[in-house]
Design a protein around this motif. Structure first.
Motif, PDB file in Angstrom:
ATOM      1  N   VAL A 161      59.063 -18.193  37.401  1.00 22.61           N
ATOM      2  CA  VAL A 161      58.328 -17.884  36.172  1.00 22.61           C
ATOM      3  C   VAL A 161      57.295 -16.798  36.445  1.00 22.61           C
ATOM      4  N   TYR A 162      57.244 -15.831  35.522  1.00 26.73           N
ATOM      5  CA  TYR A 162      56.177 -14.817  35.538  1.00 26.73           C
ATOM      6  C   TYR A 162      55.386 -14.953  34.247  1.00 26.73           C
ATOM      7  N   ASN A 163      54.084 -15.134  34.348  1.00 25.69           N
ATOM      8  CA  ASN A 163      53.234 -15.335  33.180  1.00 25.69           C
ATOM      9  C   ASN A 163      52.652 -14.017  32.674  1.00 25.69           C
ATOM     10  N   PHE A 164      52.868 -13.757  31.393  1.00 26.42           N
ATOM     11  CA  PHE A 164      52.160 -12.657  30.737  1.00 26.42           C
ATOM     12  C   PHE A 164      50.822 -13.165  30.203  1.00 26.42           C
ATOM     13  N   ALA A 165      50.815 -14.382  29.690  1.00 22.00           N
ATOM     14  CA  ALA A 165      49.609 -15.012  29.147  1.00 22.00           C
ATOM     15  C   ALA A 165      49.828 -16.525  29.158  1.00 22.00           C
ATOM     16  N   PRO A 166      48.766 -17.317  29.304  1.00 26.57           N
ATOM     17  CA  PRO A 166      47.371 -16.880  29.424  1.00 26.57           C
ATOM     18  C   PRO A 166      46.974 -16.449  30.831  1.00 26.57           C
ATOM     19  N   ASP A 167      47.731 -16.836  31.846  1.00 30.91           N
ATOM     20  CA  ASP A 167      47.391 -16.472  33.231  1.00 30.91           C
ATOM     21  C   ASP A 167      48.126 -15.204  33.618  1.00 30.91           C
ATOM     22  N   ASP A 168      47.612 -14.077  33.161  1.00 30.22           N
ATOM     23  CA  ASP A 168      48.297 -12.795  33.334  1.00 30.22           C
ATOM     24  C   ASP A 168      48.673 -12.538  34.793  1.00 30.22           C
ATOM     25  N   GLY A 169      49.975 -12.340  35.018  1.00 27.36           N
ATOM     26  CA  GLY A 169      50.445 -11.981  36.346  1.00 27.36           C
ATOM     27  C   GLY A 169      50.738 -13.139  37.267  1.00 27.36           C
ATOM     28  N   ALA A 170      50.358 -14.352  36.906  1.00 29.64           N
ATOM     29  CA  ALA A 170      50.609 -15.498  37.778  1.00 29.64           C
ATOM     30  C   ALA A 170      52.111 -15.757  37.886  1.00 29.64           C
ATOM     31  N   GLU A 171      52.566 -16.080  39.080  1.00 32.80           N
ATOM     32  CA  GLU A 171      53.981 -16.354  39.325  1.00 32.80           C
ATOM     33  C   GLU A 171      54.137 -17.777  39.868  1.00 32.80           C
ATOM     34  N   LEU A 172      55.241 -18.409  39.481  1.00 30.79           N
ATOM     35  CA  LEU A 172      55.518 -19.774  39.933  1.00 30.79           C
ATOM     36  C   LEU A 172      56.968 -19.869  40.390  1.00 30.79           C
ATOM     37  N   ASP A 201      59.103 -30.196  47.435  1.00 36.02           N
ATOM     38  CA  ASP A 201      59.275 -30.397  45.988  1.00 36.02           C
ATOM     39  C   ASP A 201      58.017 -30.041  45.206  1.00 36.02           C
ATOM     40  N   LYS A 202      57.255 -29.087  45.709  1.00 43.08           N
ATOM     41  CA  LYS A 202      56.063 -28.615  44.996  1.00 43.08           C
ATOM     42  C   LYS A 202      56.288 -27.217  44.437  1.00 43.08           C
ATOM     43  N   VAL A 203      55.500 -26.878  43.432  1.00 47.27           N
ATOM     44  CA  VAL A 203      55.565 -25.555  42.814  1.00 47.27           C
ATOM     45  C   VAL A 203      54.712 -24.594  43.633  1.00 47.27           C
ATOM     46  N   LEU A 204      55.307 -23.482  44.049  1.00 44.75           N
ATOM     47  CA  LEU A 204      54.550 -22.442  44.741  1.00 44.75           C
ATOM     48  C   LEU A 204      53.940 -21.532  43.683  1.00 44.75           C
ATOM     49  N   VAL A 205      52.631 -21.362  43.726  1.00 46.58           N
ATOM     50  CA  VAL A 205      51.915 -20.592  42.710  1.00 46.58           C
ATOM     51  C   VAL A 205      51.216 -19.414  43.370  1.00 46.58           C
ATOM     52  N   ALA A 256      48.116 -20.327  23.056  1.00 47.37           N
ATOM     53  CA  ALA A 256      49.311 -19.490  23.156  1.00 47.37           C
ATOM     54  C   ALA A 256      49.680 -19.236  24.607  1.00 47.37           C
ATOM     55  N   GLY A 257      50.964 -19.002  24.832  1.00 52.87           N
ATOM     56  CA  GLY A 257      51.451 -18.644  26.147  1.00 52.87           C
ATOM     57  C   GLY A 257      52.645 -17.719  26.016  1.00 52.87           C
ATOM     58  N   ASP A 258      52.917 -16.948  27.059  1.00 55.56           N
ATOM     59  CA  ASP A 258      54.014 -15.991  27.028  1.00 55.56           C
ATOM     60  C   ASP A 258      54.499 -15.806  28.465  1.00 55.56           C
ATOM     61  N   LEU A 259      55.768 -16.111  28.714  1.00 54.88           N
ATOM     62  CA  LEU A 259      56.267 -15.998  30.077  1.00 54.88           C
ATOM     63  C   LEU A 259      57.732 -15.565  30.110  1.00 54.88           C
ATOM     64  N   ARG A 260      58.127 -15.029  31.252  1.00 48.79           N
ATOM     65  CA  ARG A 260      59.529 -14.692  31.520  1.00 48.79           C
ATOM     66  C   ARG A 260      60.021 -15.622  32.619  1.00 48.79           C
ATOM     67  N   PHE A 261      61.291 -16.032  32.518  1.00 52.46           N
ATOM     68  CA  PHE A 261      61.784 -17.019  33.484  1.00 52.46           C
ATOM     69  C   PHE A 261      63.220 -16.748  33.902  1.00 52.46           C
ATOM     70  N   LYS A 262      63.553 -17.274  35.078  1.00 48.31           N
ATOM     71  CA  LYS A 262      64.914 -17.351  35.577  1.00 48.31           C
ATOM     72  C   LYS A 262      65.151 -18.812  35.940  1.00 48.31           C
ATOM     73  N   LEU A 263      66.258 -19.371  35.470  1.00 49.16           N
ATOM     74  CA  LEU A 263      66.500 -20.797  35.649  1.00 49.16           C
ATOM     75  C   LEU A 263      67.932 -21.067  36.078  1.00 49.16           C
ATOM     76  N   MET A 264      68.071 -21.832  37.142  1.00 45.32           N
ATOM     77  CA  MET A 264      69.370 -22.348  37.578  1.00 45.32           C
ATOM     78  C   MET A 264      69.275 -23.867  37.492  1.00 45.32           C
ATOM     79  N   THR A 265      70.215 -24.511  36.810  1.00 40.99           N
ATOM     80  CA  THR A 265      70.097 -25.955  36.589  1.00 40.99           C
ATOM     81  C   THR A 265      70.719 -26.796  37.697  1.00 40.99           C
ATOM     82  N   ARG A 266      71.747 -26.290  38.360  1.00 34.64           N
ATOM     83  CA  ARG A 266      72.421 -27.059  39.409  1.00 34.64           C
ATOM     84  C   ARG A 266      72.810 -26.144  40.556  1.00 34.64           C
TER      85      ARG A 266
END
Length: 247
Positions: free
Chosen positions: A39-50, A59-63, A23-33
């Motif tokens: 992304v803010y993770n509620f689970a499984p990585d509680d509190g992790a932000e990307l 072009d890398k993900v900042l975690v 299972a996973g649970d996250l909140r996100f904000k997305l702009m396509t163009r």
């Protein structure tokens, strides 16, 4: 789905990984163009932000893990660290991925549309009546595919519109999403799923609930809530200097 430029919301997922439903649970904000994603993770990585902004941070993900060692790290979006316990890369968040899969099915199987796509009436989902669409493909099977060039399983996913994780599951000698090489023959499904059950929100016409079944049963399930379409973002929403974030 074609009309979405900006999107925010929350997504709960269940994905079958090595026989177990994770299972996973996250909140996100997305702009396509241009493409920007927070992304803010509620689970499984509680509190992790990307944070991923195309053309930024090489072009890398900042975690930011929000736990020891309390430092930011930068990872390729297809890296094993980001994908080992899930079916899709980070950039599959939102509805563009689903849109591409459904459009591909309709294009390739248009003559059989009435055979595999049905309207199943309405179903209550958290107090709202959703329209239910079922896509069932009886001729679900596995075929040989020869890897071309430098493509990985996510590239094959994008080309054939079949799930990268299912390809991984079908090929025991492939260890991860990047572990294939040119000329290698692998097994792939002929369509995305044996059955897809999609619940469409009548207010925004988006498939906010998606249940995907393969030959073994439930393969993945996604539930979107708190969805806001084409909302206005500030520049600060996609900056690591945003004081509301932990980077």
């Amino acid at each position: 789905m074609n009309s979405i430029n900006n999107l925010s919301g929350r997504i709960k997922r269940r994905e079958r990984v090595k026989g177990s439903m994770l299972a996973g649970d996250l909140r996100f904000k997305l702009m396509t163009r241009p493409y920007k994603l927070y992304v803010y993770n509620f689970a499984p990585d509680d509190g992790a932000e990307l944070l991923f902004v195309k053309g930024w941070n090489n072009d890398k993900v900042l975690v930011h893990p929000n736990k020891f060692p309390w430092i930011n790290i930068s990872l390729n979006k297809h890296s094993e660290e980001l994908t080992k316990n899930g079916h899709h890369p980070l950039t599959a968040i939102g509805f563009e991925y689903t849109n591409n899969v459904v459009k591909h099915l309709l294009k390739e199987h248009a003559d059989d549309f009435d055979k595999f796509v049905t309207y199943d009436g309405k179903k209550n989902w958290y107090g709202k009546q959703m329209d239910v669409i079922k896509i069932a493909y009886d001729d679900y099977k596995f075929e040989n595919y020869t890897v071309v060039g430098n493509e990985n399983l996510f590239d094959i996913d994008a080309k054939l519109k079949v799930p990268a994780y299912k390809i991984l599951e079908l090929n025991s000698k492939v260890n991860n999403f990047l572990d294939v090489k040119a000329g290698q023959v692998i097994k792939v499904p002929n369509v995305y799923a044996k059955e897809m059950v999609i619940m469409v929100d009548p207010d925004n016409h988006l498939p906010v609930v998606q249940l995907i079944f393969d030959d073994k049963g439930l393969f993945e399930k996604y539930e979107y809530s708190e969805v806001k379409v084409n909302r206005k973002f500030s520049t600060n929403d996609f900056l690591d200097t945003n004081e509301a974030y932990g980077f």
